[in-house]
Design a protein around this motif. Structure first.
Motif, PDB file in Angstrom:
ATOM      1  N   SER A 221     -24.920 -37.319  84.370  1.00  0.00           N
ATOM      2  CA  SER A 221     -26.317 -38.003  84.900  1.00  0.00           C
ATOM      3  C   SER A 221     -26.683 -36.065  84.457  1.00  0.00           C
ATOM      4  O   SER A 221     -25.562 -35.739  83.692  1.00  0.00           O
ATOM      5  N   GLY A 222     -28.112 -36.038  84.425  1.00  0.00           N
ATOM      6  CA  GLY A 222     -28.668 -34.346  84.353  1.00  0.00           C
ATOM      7  C   GLY A 222     -29.179 -33.737  86.170  1.00  0.00           C
ATOM      8  O   GLY A 222     -29.003 -33.984  87.085  1.00  0.00           O
ATOM      9  N   HIS A 223     -30.498 -33.792  85.955  1.00  0.00           N
ATOM     10  CA  HIS A 223     -30.892 -33.017  87.306  1.00  0.00           C
ATOM     11  C   HIS A 223     -31.446 -33.980  88.842  1.00  0.00           C
ATOM     12  O   HIS A 223     -32.269 -33.375  89.423  1.00  0.00           O
TER      13      HIS A 223
ATOM     14  N   GLY B 213     -29.552 -29.466  82.470  1.00  0.00           N
ATOM     15  CA  GLY B 213     -30.346 -28.142  81.219  1.00  0.00           C
ATOM     16  C   GLY B 213     -31.563 -27.610  82.306  1.00  0.00           C
ATOM     17  O   GLY B 213     -31.418 -26.660  81.952  1.00  0.00           O
ATOM     18  N   LEU B 214     -31.354 -28.000  83.917  1.00  0.00           N
ATOM     19  CA  LEU B 214     -32.601 -27.448  84.561  1.00  0.00           C
ATOM     20  C   LEU B 214     -32.269 -26.364  85.272  1.00  0.00           C
ATOM     21  O   LEU B 214     -32.055 -25.717  85.531  1.00  0.00           O
ATOM     22  N   ASN B 215     -30.924 -26.621  85.786  1.00  0.00           N
ATOM     23  CA  ASN B 215     -29.782 -25.679  86.546  1.00  0.00           C
ATOM     24  C   ASN B 215     -28.026 -26.362  86.574  1.00  0.00           C
ATOM     25  O   ASN B 215     -28.214 -27.146  87.102  1.00  0.00           O
ATOM     26  N   PRO B 216     -27.805 -26.381  85.451  1.00  0.00           N
ATOM     27  CA  PRO B 216     -26.774 -26.893  84.840  1.00  0.00           C
ATOM     28  C   PRO B 216     -24.972 -26.458  86.156  1.00  0.00           C
ATOM     29  O   PRO B 216     -26.045 -25.810  87.356  1.00  0.00           O
ATOM     30  N   PRO B 217     -24.507 -27.309  85.862  1.00  0.00           N
ATOM     31  CA  PRO B 217     -23.330 -27.308  86.788  1.00  0.00           C
ATOM     32  C   PRO B 217     -22.787 -26.133  87.287  1.00  0.00           C
ATOM     33  O   PRO B 217     -22.254 -25.753  88.318  1.00  0.00           O
ATOM     34  N   GLU B 218     -22.874 -24.971  86.389  1.00  0.00           N
ATOM     35  CA  GLU B 218     -21.927 -23.727  86.531  1.00  0.00           C
ATOM     36  C   GLU B 218     -22.419 -23.051  87.562  1.00  0.00           C
ATOM     37  O   GLU B 218     -21.878 -21.634  88.425  1.00  0.00           O
TER      38      GLU B 218
ATOM     39  N   LEU C  44     -21.112 -29.922 100.254  1.00  0.00           N
ATOM     40  CA  LEU C  44     -20.670 -31.320  99.162  1.00  0.00           C
ATOM     41  C   LEU C  44     -22.339 -30.155  98.535  1.00  0.00           C
ATOM     42  O   LEU C  44     -23.019 -30.273  98.483  1.00  0.00           O
ATOM     43  N   ILE C  45     -21.562 -30.426  97.168  1.00  0.00           N
ATOM     44  CA  ILE C  45     -22.315 -29.241  96.143  1.00  0.00           C
ATOM     45  C   ILE C  45     -22.155 -30.096  94.489  1.00  0.00           C
ATOM     46  O   ILE C  45     -21.134 -30.731  93.942  1.00  0.00           O
ATOM     47  N   ILE C  46     -23.546 -30.983  94.778  1.00  0.00           N
ATOM     48  CA  ILE C  46     -23.724 -31.743  93.392  1.00  0.00           C
ATOM     49  C   ILE C  46     -24.198 -31.971  91.890  1.00  0.00           C
ATOM     50  O   ILE C  46     -25.475 -30.912  92.181  1.00  0.00           O
ATOM     51  N   SER C  47     -23.854 -31.705  91.165  1.00  0.00           N
ATOM     52  CA  SER C  47     -24.432 -31.367  90.083  1.00  0.00           C
ATOM     53  C   SER C  47     -24.270 -32.347  88.687  1.00  0.00           C
ATOM     54  O   SER C  47     -23.343 -32.783  89.183  1.00  0.00           O
ATOM     55  N   GLY C  48     -24.931 -32.250  87.941  1.00  0.00           N
ATOM     56  CA  GLY C  48     -25.163 -33.633  86.822  1.00  0.00           C
ATOM     57  C   GLY C  48     -24.724 -32.732  85.740  1.00  0.00           C
ATOM     58  O   GLY C  48     -25.416 -31.263  85.404  1.00  0.00           O
ATOM     59  N   LYS C  49     -23.677 -32.943  84.574  1.00  0.00           N
ATOM     60  CA  LYS C  49     -23.310 -32.855  83.101  1.00  0.00           C
ATOM     61  C   LYS C  49     -24.091 -32.299  82.508  1.00  0.00           C
ATOM     62  O   LYS C  49     -24.285 -31.607  81.693  1.00  0.00           O
ATOM     63  N   TYR C  50     -25.376 -33.221  82.771  1.00  0.00           N
ATOM     64  CA  TYR C  50     -26.117 -32.744  81.595  1.00  0.00           C
ATOM     65  C   TYR C  50     -27.990 -32.472  81.994  1.00  0.00           C
ATOM     66  O   TYR C  50     -28.779 -32.224  81.263  1.00  0.00           O
TER      67      TYR C  50
ATOM     68  N   ARG D  17     -35.366 -34.609  77.992  1.00  0.00           N
ATOM     69  CA  ARG D  17     -34.095 -34.752  77.462  1.00  0.00           C
ATOM     70  C   ARG D  17     -33.553 -33.786  77.788  1.00  0.00           C
ATOM     71  O   ARG D  17     -32.078 -33.885  77.014  1.00  0.00           O
ATOM     72  N   TYR D  18     -33.852 -32.207  77.413  1.00  0.00           N
ATOM     73  CA  TYR D  18     -33.266 -31.697  78.288  1.00  0.00           C
ATOM     74  C   TYR D  18     -32.632 -31.754  79.608  1.00  0.00           C
ATOM     75  O   TYR D  18     -32.123 -30.823  80.708  1.00  0.00           O
ATOM     76  N   MET D  19     -33.372 -32.680  80.771  1.00  0.00           N
ATOM     77  CA  MET D  19     -33.342 -32.702  82.257  1.00  0.00           C
ATOM     78  C   MET D  19     -32.373 -33.722  82.246  1.00  0.00           C
ATOM     79  O   MET D  19     -31.578 -33.559  83.302  1.00  0.00           O
ATOM     80  N   PHE D  20     -32.290 -34.690  81.766  1.00  0.00           N
ATOM     81  CA  PHE D  20     -31.809 -36.043  82.165  1.00  0.00           C
ATOM     82  C   PHE D  20     -30.794 -36.079  81.137  1.00  0.00           C
ATOM     83  O   PHE D  20     -31.123 -36.551  80.318  1.00  0.00           O
TER      84      PHE D  20
END
Length: 262
Positions: free
Chosen positions: A235-237, A210-215, A202-208, A150-153
């Motif tokens: 997306s998350g991770h 919690g492992l490697n957050p978008p910032e 190109l760098i892709i992050s998922g808004k949700y 729930r914290y990752m995805f």
């Protein structure tokens, strides 16, 4: 297929034809976890997906480091006589990919970092376990991982089906092997070396995530000259699982675009 490099055996798959694209998986996983990526891109590229040392069907030394992972990828490139590649890595694979692009910048034409971070005292998973230790106290390992999802995805149903598929077809690691894979990611910092990267990035992050957050992804994009950052809002991770169509379209467009002449 197998490559014997750096004193160990590395398993890899090799599908498709065209410009070579190396795909690197995440912590505790193997090439099976990137199956959809391999199949989606093998229509346009020669896709080589490597089981990192300590993972999948590759050899599993008792101790190794992130630097070993980096040297392994470069050695596989030498083994396959690949002068230049596109390099795509997710999570742990993105750390390895950064290391390769820094160590051998002339050999990476384009670089795709999915849910990355620039540095870490521990693996992101070890950090998440530590942060939620009280919640996890009475759980066994499978229950802990399910709880932490729930914290990752974001799309838990899609990720759940993917994880079941990975577990059924992939190679499970022992507790000792898992511990070694986590230790390999301790204490790295690429920030002083981003000036060495010459690949279009190109760098892709998922808004949700919690492992490697978008910032953390934005931080890398700001540090690599000309890098492009995309945040997946649903997306998350695991953007390649949670938003697969957008992932394939975004990465394919980036890789097939003419080289940036600026």
């Amino acid at each position: 297929m197998e490559a014997f490099v750096n004193g160990i055996k590395l398993h890899y798959v090799d599908e498709g034809t065209g410009f070579p694209m190396i795909v690197l998986h995440g912590l505790g996983l193997d090439v099976h976890s990137m199956e959809s990526v391999i199949h989606s891109f093998s229509t346009d590229f020669r896709v080589i997906a490597i089981d990192a040392r300590g993972h999948g069907l590759s050899d599993k030394p008792a101790e190794y480091s992130l630097s070993d992972h980096v040297r392994d990828v470069i050695a596989v490139m030498d083994f396959l006589k690949l002068d230049k590649v596109y390099l795509v890595g997710g999570s742990m694979g993105s750390y390895i990919a950064q290391g390769v692009a820094i160590a051998a910048p002339e050999r990476v034409e384009k670089l795709v970092l999915v849910t990355p971070k620039s540095n870490g005292r521990t693996s992101s998973m070890a950090r998440l376990f530590s942060e939620h230790a009280e919640e996890l106290e009475v759980m066994d390992t499978p229950a802990k991982l399910q709880h932490l999802s729930r914290y990752m995805f974001h799309n838990l149903s899609l990720v759940g089906a993917w994880m079941q598929h990975v577990q059924e077809g992939g190679t499970r690691l022992t507790e000792e092997q898992n511990a070694a894979s986590n230790r390999a990611l301790e204490g790295f910092d690429f920030r002083p070396d981003y000036g060495r990267i010459t690949a279009e990035t190109l760098i892709i992050s998922g808004k949700y995530d919690g492992l490697n957050p978008p910032e953390w992804g934005r931080e890398i994009a700001d540090a690599i000259k000309g890098a492009r950052f995309v945040e997946f809002l649903h997306s998350g991770h695991a953007p390649h699982v949670e938003e697969p169509e957008r992932f394939v379209e975004t990465v394919r467009s980036f890789l097939l675009a003419p080289p940036d002449q600026s």
